[in-house]
Design a protein around this motif. Structure first.
Motif, mmCIF file in Angstrom:
data_model
loop_
_atom_site.group_PDB
_atom_site.id
_atom_site.type_symbol
_atom_site.label_atom_id
_atom_site.label_comp_id
_atom_site.label_asym_id
_atom_site.label_seq_id
_atom_site.Cartn_x
_atom_site.Cartn_y
_atom_site.Cartn_z
ATOM 1 N N PRO A 257 31.231 9.161 22.411
ATOM 2 C CA PRO A 257 29.949 8.596 21.982
ATOM 3 C C PRO A 257 29.888 8.327 20.476
ATOM 4 N N LEU A 258 30.912 8.763 19.749
ATOM 5 C CA LEU A 258 30.894 8.586 18.298
ATOM 6 C C LEU A 258 31.336 7.193 17.875
ATOM 7 N N ARG A 259 32.194 6.576 18.662
ATOM 8 C CA ARG A 259 32.742 5.289 18.253
ATOM 9 C C ARG A 259 31.640 4.238 18.194
ATOM 10 N N GLY A 260 31.766 3.412 17.181
ATOM 11 C CA GLY A 260 30.789 2.354 17.008
ATOM 12 C C GLY A 260 30.944 1.711 15.650
ATOM 13 N N PRO A 261 30.217 0.644 15.390
ATOM 14 C CA PRO A 261 30.364 -0.088 14.121
ATOM 15 C C PRO A 261 30.119 0.768 12.886
ATOM 16 N N TRP A 262 29.149 1.679 12.936
ATOM 17 C CA TRP A 262 28.834 2.454 11.736
ATOM 18 C C TRP A 262 29.992 3.349 11.330
ATOM 19 N N LEU A 263 30.519 4.130 12.270
ATOM 20 C CA LEU A 263 31.602 5.062 11.948
ATOM 21 C C LEU A 263 32.842 4.306 11.483
ATOM 22 N N THR A 264 33.187 3.235 12.183
ATOM 23 C CA THR A 264 34.342 2.437 11.791
ATOM 24 C C THR A 264 34.143 1.836 10.408
ATOM 25 N N ALA A 265 32.924 1.381 10.132
ATOM 26 C CA ALA A 265 32.646 0.765 8.835
ATOM 27 C C ALA A 265 32.745 1.776 7.699
ATOM 28 N N VAL A 266 32.249 2.990 7.904
ATOM 29 C CA VAL A 266 32.321 4.015 6.858
ATOM 30 C C VAL A 266 33.773 4.309 6.495
ATOM 31 N N PHE A 267 34.607 4.532 7.513
ATOM 32 C CA PHE A 267 36.022 4.798 7.240
ATOM 33 C C PHE A 267 36.704 3.570 6.639
ATOM 34 N N GLY A 268 36.330 2.389 7.126
ATOM 35 C CA GLY A 268 36.946 1.165 6.613
ATOM 36 C C GLY A 268 36.619 0.921 5.149
ATOM 37 N N LEU A 269 35.369 1.151 4.758
ATOM 38 C CA LEU A 269 34.998 0.941 3.363
ATOM 39 C C LEU A 269 35.656 1.978 2.448
ATOM 40 N N ALA A 270 35.818 3.206 2.960
ATOM 41 C CA ALA A 270 36.534 4.221 2.182
ATOM 42 C C ALA A 270 37.985 3.800 1.956
ATOM 43 N N LEU A 271 38.604 3.249 3.002
ATOM 44 C CA LEU A 271 39.987 2.782 2.867
ATOM 45 C C LEU A 271 40.070 1.552 1.972
ATOM 46 N N LEU A 272 39.056 0.708 2.013
ATOM 47 C CA LEU A 272 39.063 -0.486 1.162
ATOM 48 C C LEU A 272 39.202 -0.081 -0.305
ATOM 49 N N GLY A 273 38.400 0.886 -0.746
ATOM 50 C CA GLY A 273 38.514 1.344 -2.124
ATOM 51 C C GLY A 273 39.807 2.083 -2.389
ATOM 52 N N GLY A 274 40.174 2.995 -1.472
ATOM 53 C CA GLY A 274 41.366 3.797 -1.689
ATOM 54 C C GLY A 274 42.642 2.991 -1.654
ATOM 55 N N VAL A 275 42.781 2.102 -0.685
ATOM 56 C CA VAL A 275 43.997 1.294 -0.561
ATOM 57 C C VAL A 275 44.138 0.341 -1.748
ATOM 58 N N THR A 276 43.037 -0.169 -2.251
ATOM 59 C CA THR A 276 43.106 -1.040 -3.428
ATOM 60 C C THR A 276 43.704 -0.292 -4.614
ATOM 61 N N VAL A 277 43.238 0.934 -4.844
ATOM 62 C CA VAL A 277 43.798 1.740 -5.936
ATOM 63 C C VAL A 277 45.267 2.066 -5.662
ATOM 64 N N LEU A 278 45.589 2.391 -4.412
ATOM 65 C CA LEU A 278 46.975 2.671 -4.048
ATOM 66 C C LEU A 278 47.882 1.496 -4.351
ATOM 67 N N PHE A 279 47.440 0.303 -3.983
ATOM 68 C CA PHE A 279 48.271 -0.883 -4.174
ATOM 69 C C PHE A 279 48.485 -1.166 -5.663
ATOM 70 N N VAL A 280 47.418 -1.084 -6.440
ATOM 71 C CA VAL A 280 47.532 -1.362 -7.874
ATOM 72 C C VAL A 280 48.442 -0.339 -8.555
ATOM 73 N N THR A 281 48.260 0.939 -8.258
ATOM 74 C CA THR A 281 49.123 1.957 -8.877
ATOM 75 C C THR A 281 50.560 1.855 -8.374
ATOM 76 N N GLY A 282 50.732 1.388 -7.134
ATOM 77 C CA GLY A 282 52.086 1.161 -6.639
ATOM 78 C C GLY A 282 52.781 0.035 -7.387
ATOM 79 N N LEU A 283 52.058 -1.052 -7.660
ATOM 80 C CA LEU A 283 52.633 -2.135 -8.459
ATOM 81 C C LEU A 283 52.985 -1.647 -9.859
ATOM 82 N N LEU A 284 52.124 -0.820 -10.433
ATOM 83 C CA LEU A 284 52.412 -0.275 -11.762
ATOM 84 C C LEU A 284 53.642 0.624 -11.727
#
Length: 456
Positions: free
Chosen positions: A56-83
């Motif tokens: 019953p937990l699955r749904g747009p809200w839960l997926t969106a929260v995790f997705g937005l957290a990854l959006l910020g985190g992965v962006t930092v990961l990618f930039v620091t990886g390029l550096l």
């Protein structure tokens, strides 16, 4: 009698269609027909059935929260990886570059600076620690969208097919990057080929799929978060996007509780990893970091990546017969260790920071400045780049090229002592390079030759 070319080209010479025969459908029409047939037949038994996934937990809200957290985190990961890749100065020489034929993927490369001296310690520490911390978020995000991986029909349109392909590359790329990165951090890299090559190209594949996925999903994610966790759309609606179960099981935890549990997991990983980069009393908490904890007392009591035995150093290589050869501007000078010690000695307080994310605190190094060694062969203030070679017989990075700005920095030393004592064997006796802000593997140990300028 054979028809002439002109006769074959005349319309009346072509076969006429049989009266009453329907025209052959176009490829898009055939694809639409196949999709319609698959939809009409319904999904096969198993995970493609809507009622298979019942949380019953699955749904747009839960997926969106995790997705937005990854959006910020992965962006930092990618930039620091390029550096991290730029810090190796891969355009200087083949010995620095472990990713051949990178082509336009290296468009952003620049000469890595030497100030601030802790720059690589910061960027690579953030890269590795954040990568570990994001593991629970990534796993939670994959769990939240797993019904999407089995949706039926697999492809509904061209745009949907592109999104599905990006999802495949996204999930596969994320798994590959996180698994190879964590294994490398733990010094258990088991994949064939160079870690740098595979991780570099894998990052570009992953980030390409990530950008496509974000372009498709970001507006929905923002809308879902704004709507709130209780605004759960009905199953089967476009907004639910196949995530909401038509027959949900009884809940055992709230959506807010699920987010808190994932956050607690990330926090726990932060506590048992970050100390390897932060140092101080935090270092004792780095339970998951091979080089995180205190290696022992004494002037040479700080972290070591590769030991002398692991790279084939023999007693004769660093014994009384050891010599340092300095080349440049058509000249060559050979020094014994005693002659090296007789030269003006300088000091630098610098850390060692490695690609695995661990770093030491500032150590007090003493030795001869690289500029003073360049002066021995007639190169003074205009010290060029330098090829540093080690006596090591095995392992990677037995040599490295330092850029001109690194060779000219007055803090860059060929060190012979650390914290008031001679270097121990595992720390590079009889001499090693130490350069501000450089990756640890470019602080070459057991140095035997310095070649300033372009090698002959």
């Amino acid at each position: 009698m054979a028809a002439s070319d002109g006769e074959r080209d005349r319309p009346e010479s072509r076969p006429a269609p049989v009266p009453g025969t329907p025209p052959k459908p176009s490829l898009p029409a055939r694809l639409r027909g196949a999709v319609d047939t698959a939809v009409a037949a319904g999904p096969p038994p198993g995970p493609s059935r809507p009622g298979f996934w019942r949380s019953p937990l699955r749904g747009p809200w839960l997926t969106a929260v995790f997705g937005l957290a990854l959006l910020g985190g992965v962006t930092v990961l990618f930039v620091t990886g390029l550096l991290s890749y730029a810090a190796y100065n891969p355009d200087l020489a083949a010995v620095n570059d472990q990713t051949p034929d990178k082509g336009w993927l290296g468009f952003y490369l620049f000469t890595w600076p030497t100030s601030p001296y802790w720059l690589y310690r910061l960027t690579q520490g953030v890269h590795v620690v954040l990568g570990v911390v994001l593991v629970p978020v990534l796993l939670a995000k994959l769990w939240s969208v797993i019904p999407k991986l089995f949706e039926w029909p697999p492809v509904r349109s061209v745009s949907h097919g592109i999104e599905r392909l990006s999802l495949l590359l996204l999930v596969g790329g994320a798994g590959f990057e996180f698994v190879t990165g964590i294994l490398n951090v733990q010094l258990h890299y088991i994949f064939p080929g160079s870690f740098y090559t595979l991780h570099f190209y894998g990052a570009w594949v992953f980030i390409g799929a990530f950008v496509v996925h974000v372009a498709f999903r970001l507006p929905r994610a923002v809308h879902a978060v704004r709507a709130g966790r209780d605004a759960q759309p009905r199953a089967g609606s476009e907004e639910a996007a196949g995530l909401v179960s038509p027959r949900p099981a009884a809940p055992t935890i709230s959506r807010r509780g699920a987010v808190a549990m994932v956050g607690a997991g990330s926090l726990a990983l932060l506590v048992v990893t970050a100390g390897q980069s932060i140092g101080g009393w935090w270092r004792g908490t780095a339970l998951l970091a091979p080089h995180g904890r205190d290696p022992g007392p004494g002037p040479n009591g700080f972290q070591i990546n590769k030991t002398a035995g692991s790279v084939g150093i023999r007693p004769g290589d660093i014994g009384p017969d050891w010599r340092l050869t300095v080349r440049g501007a058509g000249r060559q000078v050979v020094l014994t260790r005693q002659e090296l010690l007789a030269m003006p000695q300088s000091e630098s307080a610098l850390p060692i920071a490695c690609v695995e994310g661990w770093s030491t605190s500032d150590q007090q190094w003493s030795g001869v400045r690289l500029t003073d060694l360049a002066a021995l062969v007639g190169l003074g203030a205009q010290t060029p780049r330098v090829l540093v070679e080690s006596v090591q017989r095995g392992g990677s990075f037995s040599s490295a090229v330092l850029a001109a700005n690194q060779a000219r920095d007055t803090r860059s030393l060929l060190a012979v002592r650390v914290n008031g004592a001679d270097l121990c064997l595992d720390h590079g006796y009889p001499a090693r390079v130490i350069v501000p802000a450089a990756p640890g593997v470019h602080n070459t140990k057991w140095v035997t030759r310095l070649t300033f300028g372009d090698p002959a």
